[in-house]
Write a protein that holds these residues in place. Sequence first.
Motif, PDB file in Angstrom:
ATOM      1  N   THR A 238       0.840  -1.201   0.000  1.00 17.55           N
ATOM      2  CA  THR A 238       0.000   0.000   0.000  1.00 17.55           C
ATOM      3  C   THR A 238       0.872   1.246   0.000  1.00 17.55           C
ATOM      4  OG1 THR A 238      -0.183   0.194   2.411  1.00 17.55           O
ATOM      5  CG2 THR A 238      -1.783  -1.235   1.299  1.00 17.55           C
ATOM      6  N   PHE A 239       0.272   2.354  -0.407  1.00 21.57           N
ATOM      7  CA  PHE A 239       1.009   3.611  -0.543  1.00 21.57           C
ATOM      8  C   PHE A 239       0.169   4.772  -0.023  1.00 21.57           C
ATOM      9  CE2 PHE A 239       2.416   0.653  -3.741  1.00 21.57           C
ATOM     10  CZ  PHE A 239       3.788   0.832  -3.815  1.00 21.57           C
ATOM     11  N   GLU A 249      -4.556  10.584   0.735  1.00 22.19           N
ATOM     12  CA  GLU A 249      -5.156   9.290   1.065  1.00 22.19           C
ATOM     13  C   GLU A 249      -4.034   8.343   1.480  1.00 22.19           C
ATOM     14  OE1 GLU A 249      -8.502   6.227  -0.816  1.00 22.19           O
ATOM     15  OE2 GLU A 249      -7.472   7.652  -2.132  1.00 22.19           O
ATOM     16  N   MET A 250      -4.269   7.632   2.572  1.00 23.29           N
ATOM     17  CA  MET A 250      -3.245   6.718   3.095  1.00 23.29           C
ATOM     18  C   MET A 250      -3.596   5.267   2.803  1.00 23.29           C
ATOM     19  SD  MET A 250      -2.144   8.420   6.749  1.00 23.29           S
ATOM     20  CE  MET A 250      -3.778   8.310   7.460  1.00 23.29           C
ATOM     21  N   ARG A 251      -2.562   4.473   2.710  1.00 22.14           N
ATOM     22  CA  ARG A 251      -2.668   3.024   2.531  1.00 22.14           C
ATOM     23  C   ARG A 251      -3.554   2.628   1.349  1.00 22.14           C
ATOM     24  NH1 ARG A 251      -0.075   0.365   6.383  1.00 22.14           N
ATOM     25  NH2 ARG A 251       0.343   1.352   8.402  1.00 22.14           N
ATOM     26  N   VAL A 252      -3.269   3.204   0.202  1.00 24.66           N
ATOM     27  CA  VAL A 252      -3.992   2.860  -1.021  1.00 24.66           C
ATOM     28  C   VAL A 252      -3.367   1.585  -1.605  1.00 24.66           C
ATOM     29  CG1 VAL A 252      -4.676   3.629  -3.321  1.00 24.66           C
ATOM     30  CG2 VAL A 252      -4.456   5.294  -1.448  1.00 24.66           C
ATOM     31  N   GLU A 254      -1.945  -1.264  -4.065  1.00 29.55           N
ATOM     32  CA  GLU A 254      -1.213  -1.109  -5.320  1.00 29.55           C
ATOM     33  C   GLU A 254      -2.108  -1.297  -6.537  1.00 29.55           C
ATOM     34  OE1 GLU A 254       3.014  -2.651  -7.271  1.00 29.55           O
ATOM     35  OE2 GLU A 254       2.124  -3.714  -5.574  1.00 29.55           O
ATOM     36  N   ASP A 255      -3.113  -2.200  -6.431  1.00 29.66           N
ATOM     37  CA  ASP A 255      -3.958  -2.438  -7.604  1.00 29.66           C
ATOM     38  C   ASP A 255      -4.962  -1.317  -7.858  1.00 29.66           C
ATOM     39  OD1 ASP A 255      -5.754  -2.884  -5.572  1.00 29.66           O
ATOM     40  OD2 ASP A 255      -6.263  -4.933  -6.130  1.00 29.66           O
ATOM     41  N   MET A 256      -4.943  -0.299  -6.982  1.00 31.78           N
ATOM     42  CA  MET A 256      -5.768   0.888  -7.215  1.00 31.78           C
ATOM     43  C   MET A 256      -4.925   2.074  -7.668  1.00 31.78           C
ATOM     44  SD  MET A 256      -8.706   0.842  -4.286  1.00 31.78           S
ATOM     45  CE  MET A 256      -9.873  -0.514  -4.160  1.00 31.78           C
ATOM     46  N   ILE A 257      -3.692   1.785  -8.022  1.00 30.90           N
ATOM     47  CA  ILE A 257      -2.777   2.838  -8.477  1.00 30.90           C
ATOM     48  C   ILE A 257      -2.210   2.442  -9.833  1.00 30.90           C
ATOM     49  CG2 ILE A 257      -0.673   4.136  -7.949  1.00 30.90           C
ATOM     50  CD1 ILE A 257      -1.068   3.290  -5.007  1.00 30.90           C
ATOM     51  N   ARG A 258      -2.117   3.416 -10.745  1.00 30.84           N
ATOM     52  CA  ARG A 258      -1.480   3.154 -12.032  1.00 30.84           C
ATOM     53  C   ARG A 258      -0.567   4.315 -12.387  1.00 30.84           C
ATOM     54  NH1 ARG A 258      -7.310   3.323 -15.105  1.00 30.84           N
ATOM     55  NH2 ARG A 258      -7.555   5.580 -15.286  1.00 30.84           N
TER      56      ARG A 258
END
Length: 273
Positions: A238-239, A249-252, A254-258
């Motif tokens: 998470t990021f 936004e915290m702890r997003v 990885e599969d929700m980031i591109r």
Amino acid sequence: SRSGGSPPAAVWEVGDKVESNYKGRGKWYAGKIKRIRLDGSYDIDYDDGEYERAIDADLVRGREESKLSSTSKSRIEVGSKVEANYRGKGKYYPARVNRDRGDGTFDIDYDDGEREMRVPEDMIRLKSETASISRSGGSPPAAVWEVGDKVESNYKGRGKWYAGKIKRIRLDGSYDIDYDDGEYERAIDADLVRGREESKLSSTSKSRIEVGSKVEANYRGKGKYYPARVNRDRGDGTFDIDYDDGEREMRVPEDMIRLKSETASISRSGGSP
């Protein structure tokens, strides 16, 4: 009988596996005899969940599956590729036998990820025994996509394509899709589903996401991606994200980031940035 004549002798018995000409429309579907009526007609519980009452005897016929010997059924064993009647609801889905309980029941691993324990043998059929029958009358196409694949789908066939993931592959070759914006659609025809560039990215491209990367993130998991920068890598996949419009936004996941280089940006107004 009320008509004054003798009712015909019943050809089938309750529980027999048959095919019936559904509503007399010319297409035959698999089912079981549920009840034999006094006039010689039948009530049929179809394998796909439909139910029909008082069907004339001349609209009912045997099916090859019902003629299988008990020895053919004994071929069901651990590892066998089968189709199983999920939770006894009448619809058969592709699966593999995981365990033989030794009491005439089996544990089943469905191809879409579901599992079911102690499924009775009469609710399982070997894939080679029958061809799948869909209400469209044709044989189901081979699945092009797999569960978890990222795709786009023509939502309700209205001409607009939306991003989502394959949630389930149905026996007739259609798909259930979990859209990125939170919508869910069932039994979508294969020709209404297509790939998206994002789904073709290799796992190595995902590993490039790091602190400082310019990205687009799925804000609060609501399905819309907005431009941002990675502020922190939590080390657990998470990021923490700083959006270009000032939101954080915290702890997003990885599969929700591109990465921005992977796709064109989408602004909150719906237009190009």
